[in-house]
Design a protein around this motif. Structure first.
Motif, PDB file in Angstrom:
ATOM      1  N   UNK A   1       0.840  -1.204   0.000  1.00  0.00           N
ATOM      2  CA  UNK A   1       0.000   0.000   0.000  1.00  0.00           C
ATOM      3  C   UNK A   1       0.869   1.245   0.000  1.00  0.00           C
ATOM      4  N   UNK A   2       0.564   2.197  -0.871  1.00  0.00           N
ATOM      5  CA  UNK A   2       1.228   3.489  -0.889  1.00  0.00           C
ATOM      6  C   UNK A   2       0.755   4.281   0.321  1.00  0.00           C
ATOM      7  N   UNK A   3       1.682   4.621   1.221  1.00  0.00           N
ATOM      8  CA  UNK A   3       1.316   5.318   2.439  1.00  0.00           C
ATOM      9  C   UNK A   3       0.748   6.696   2.210  1.00  0.00           C
ATOM     10  N   UNK A   4       0.950   7.255   1.021  1.00  0.00           N
ATOM     11  CA  UNK A   4       0.427   8.581   0.730  1.00  0.00           C
ATOM     12  C   UNK A   4      -0.899   8.533  -0.011  1.00  0.00           C
ATOM     13  N   UNK A   5      -1.501   7.370  -0.119  1.00  0.00           N
ATOM     14  CA  UNK A   5      -2.740   7.250  -0.869  1.00  0.00           C
ATOM     15  C   UNK A   5      -3.914   7.795  -0.062  1.00  0.00           C
ATOM     16  N   UNK A   6      -4.793   8.486  -0.746  1.00  0.00           N
ATOM     17  CA  UNK A   6      -5.958   9.080  -0.102  1.00  0.00           C
ATOM     18  C   UNK A   6      -7.056   8.047   0.101  1.00  0.00           C
ATOM     19  N   UNK A   7      -8.070   8.438   0.856  1.00  0.00           N
ATOM     20  CA  UNK A   7      -9.250   7.602   1.013  1.00  0.00           C
ATOM     21  C   UNK A   7      -9.856   7.307  -0.359  1.00  0.00           C
ATOM     22  N   UNK A   8      -9.966   8.350  -1.181  1.00  0.00           N
ATOM     23  CA  UNK A   8     -10.565   8.184  -2.501  1.00  0.00           C
ATOM     24  C   UNK A   8      -9.737   7.238  -3.369  1.00  0.00           C
ATOM     25  N   UNK A   9      -8.407   7.351  -3.289  1.00  0.00           N
ATOM     26  CA  UNK A   9      -7.545   6.482  -4.073  1.00  0.00           C
ATOM     27  C   UNK A   9      -7.664   5.031  -3.664  1.00  0.00           C
ATOM     28  N   UNK A  10      -7.714   4.794  -2.383  1.00  0.00           N
ATOM     29  CA  UNK A  10      -7.876   3.427  -1.887  1.00  0.00           C
ATOM     30  C   UNK A  10      -9.257   2.882  -2.229  1.00  0.00           C
ATOM     31  N   UNK A  11     -10.255   3.736  -2.197  1.00  0.00           N
ATOM     32  CA  UNK A  11     -11.613   3.295  -2.494  1.00  0.00           C
ATOM     33  C   UNK A  11     -11.716   2.719  -3.906  1.00  0.00           C
ATOM     34  N   UNK A  12     -11.046   3.349  -4.850  1.00  0.00           N
ATOM     35  CA  UNK A  12     -11.062   2.850  -6.231  1.00  0.00           C
ATOM     36  C   UNK A  12     -10.527   1.426  -6.285  1.00  0.00           C
ATOM     37  N   UNK A  13      -9.410   1.200  -5.583  1.00  0.00           N
ATOM     38  CA  UNK A  13      -8.794  -0.127  -5.592  1.00  0.00           C
ATOM     39  C   UNK A  13      -9.666  -1.160  -4.893  1.00  0.00           C
ATOM     40  N   UNK A  14     -10.246  -0.777  -3.781  1.00  0.00           N
ATOM     41  CA  UNK A  14     -11.063  -1.720  -3.017  1.00  0.00           C
ATOM     42  C   UNK A  14     -12.350  -2.074  -3.754  1.00  0.00           C
ATOM     43  N   UNK A  15     -13.044  -1.067  -4.260  1.00  0.00           N
ATOM     44  CA  UNK A  15     -14.330  -1.316  -4.904  1.00  0.00           C
ATOM     45  C   UNK A  15     -14.184  -2.058  -6.233  1.00  0.00           C
ATOM     46  N   UNK A  16     -13.018  -1.885  -6.885  1.00  0.00           N
ATOM     47  CA  UNK A  16     -12.787  -2.572  -8.153  1.00  0.00           C
ATOM     48  C   UNK A  16     -12.297  -4.001  -7.966  1.00  0.00           C
ATOM     49  N   UNK A  17     -11.937  -4.356  -6.722  1.00  0.00           N
ATOM     50  CA  UNK A  17     -11.414  -5.683  -6.450  1.00  0.00           C
ATOM     51  C   UNK A  17      -9.921  -5.808  -6.669  1.00  0.00           C
ATOM     52  N   UNK A  18      -9.260  -4.685  -7.023  1.00  0.00           N
ATOM     53  CA  UNK A  18      -7.809  -4.721  -7.231  1.00  0.00           C
ATOM     54  C   UNK A  18      -7.052  -4.857  -5.913  1.00  0.00           C
ATOM     55  N   UNK A  19      -7.704  -4.497  -4.808  1.00  0.00           N
ATOM     56  CA  UNK A  19      -7.098  -4.601  -3.473  1.00  0.00           C
ATOM     57  C   UNK A  19      -8.139  -5.171  -2.529  1.00  0.00           C
TER      58      UNK A  19
END
Length: 453
Positions: A1-19
């Motif tokens: 995980x990129x420690x500088x990633x925003x909530x919005x950035x992480x949300x994209x990965x989580x909701x898409x199934x990439x993370x």
């Protein structure tokens, strides 16, 4: 995980199934455990975090996501009740309290949105300092410092450092005199102080109920908008971006620039030039009400001190005082000198000044000024010298406490750097209840203020 990633950035990965939320939670817990500064968290909620992450993972994989925040890790200032944990408020005198039986309503609201609680963060004892120094659980070091250990700002010190260090994308804070906006500015992140009463205060250990408010510390205004909606039980945010030409900003010239560091003023003024170039209307104006707040404090004492003394009176005059931070004890005991006539005079003057301030603004105008008059100073001299501690604490709280006294809302956004390359914050403030207008303007102007547009 990129420690500088925003909530919005992480949300994209989580909701898409990439993370996967479990993978993310495990990475966050590992990073917290391995981080060099172990004074950021007072408690890591490992079992809870993994259970919530597993539930989020199952929902997302089955197409039943709770929304944008499902699976996002976050941390809570150690003033918020989380079921099964002792709310210590940064103090050892509360360590023998009964663990909370249930989450505070705002904790429950974000859990209902699918957020994953990974830990409880350190703070100034009883949230009674703007510097973030804690002699009991250690002082979290500002991760932006490249020379000597520097203060994190307080009182939401651990929450700010946890975000700035890339351990979590968002952490919750409280703000009685600047305790969200101060550490946000010192650490180069975004801090949103909502209007008092915007969220439920049940299950949140108080400092001064006339002033206490809540809000998130995060990496972007967009993140704050998303968190704000979920804290109010909304399925999605309703804050719209505003055309920059429709935003009216007024630079306050009273008090807030007094004795400000040259680097802070330079960073702020550069941000103002960018705003004007982007078509934003900006003017300067004096606000006599700002000066009168400090005249009132000199004459009658501080509202926060009076209410903190009333809250802690038994502790301050009992055996517990010897186990408390003596600087907190000394400052809180000043409240004993504030009599009932003084307290009533403060409240009456506050009502008048709020009205006077409102009358001095045209419809739609928001206030801007440097969040703080200086960058984060080194820790060591402040620990060694009581007089210096109280002097810098007062200066640190000065600009932000104005917003609390006038019962407003505010967002601190990074706008550059000052001395030693340390972050400088620009504070946009609105009147009570103007949170939507404030967040809309901050969302629209953030990239310009940061120099990214």
């Amino acid at each position: 995980m990129d420690g500088n990633m925003s909530v919005a950035g992480l949300s994209v990965l989580l909701q898409s199934g990439a993370l996967d939320p479990v993978t993310l939670a495990e990475a966050v817990l590992d990073k917290i455990a391995g981080y060099k500064d172990q004074s950021i968290f007072t408690e890591v909620l490992g079992e809870r975090a993994l259970a919530e992450a597993k539930a989020a993972s199952a929902r997302i994989r089955s197409g039943r996501s709770l929304g944008l925040l499902d699976g996002i890790p976050m941390a809570w200032k150690d003033l918020f009740d989380t079921a099964g944990s002792v709310t210590k408020a940064g103090s050892v005198v509360l360590s023998d309290r009964t663990p909370a039986k249930q989450d505070a309503p705002v904790v429950r609201a974000l859990a209902s949105a699918g957020m994953v609680s990974v830990g409880r963060t350190n703070l100034s004892e009883f949230a009674f300092s703007g510097l973030g120094i804690n002699p009991h659980y250690g002082t979290a070091q500002n991760p932006r410092s490249q020379d000597v250990p520097r203060i994190p700002g307080g009182s939401s010190s651990g929450s700010a450092v946890a975000v700035a260090a890339g351990l979590v994308p968002v952490a919750m804070g409280t703000d009685t005199g600047g305790s969200i906006r101060i550490p946000a500015a010192f650490n180069g992140i975004v801090g949103y102080k909502a209007t008092r009463g915007r969220y439920a205060m049940d299950g949140v250990f108080p400092l001064a109920s006339s002033l206490d408010s809540l809000g998130p510390l995060c990496r972007s205004v967009q993140d704050a908008v998303w968190i704000d909606a979920a804290m109010r039980g909304r399925a999605a945010p309703n804050i719209a971006r505003t055309n920059g030409g429709d935003i009216k900003l007024v630079i306050a010239e009273t008090i807030v620039f007094d004795d400000a560091e040259a680097g802070v003023v330079a960073a702020f003024e550069q941000a103002v030039r960018r705003l004007r170039a982007a078509g934003v209307a900006v003017e300067r104006r004096a606000f006599p009400a700002f000066a009168e707040i400090f005249e009132l404090m000199a004459r009658h004492g501080a509202l926060v001190t009076a209410e903190a003394y009333a809250l802690h009176k038994e502790r301050l005059h009992g055996d517990a005082a010897a186990r408390m931070d003596q600087r907190v004890v000394a400052r809180a005991r000043l409240g004993e000198k504030i009599g009932m006539t003084d307290y009533i005079a403060i409240l009456e003057a506050r009502r008048r000044l709020i009205g006077q301030f409102k009358a001095s603004l045209n419809p739609g105008e928001l206030i801007v000024h440097p969040t703080l008059p200086h960058v984060a100073p080194p820790i060591a001299p402040l620990i060694a010298d009581d007089d210096l501690f109280f002097k810098i604490n007062g200066k640190t709280l000065r600009n932000t406490l104005i917003g609390n006294f006038l019962d407003g809302c505010g967002v601190s956004i990074p706008c550059g750097t000052g001395e030693a390359g340390m972050p400088v914050g620009l504070l946009i403030s609105g009147q009570a209840g103007e949170d939507e207008r404030l967040l809309s303007a901050a969302l629209s102007l953030e990239a310009v203020i940061r120099g990214e547009a």
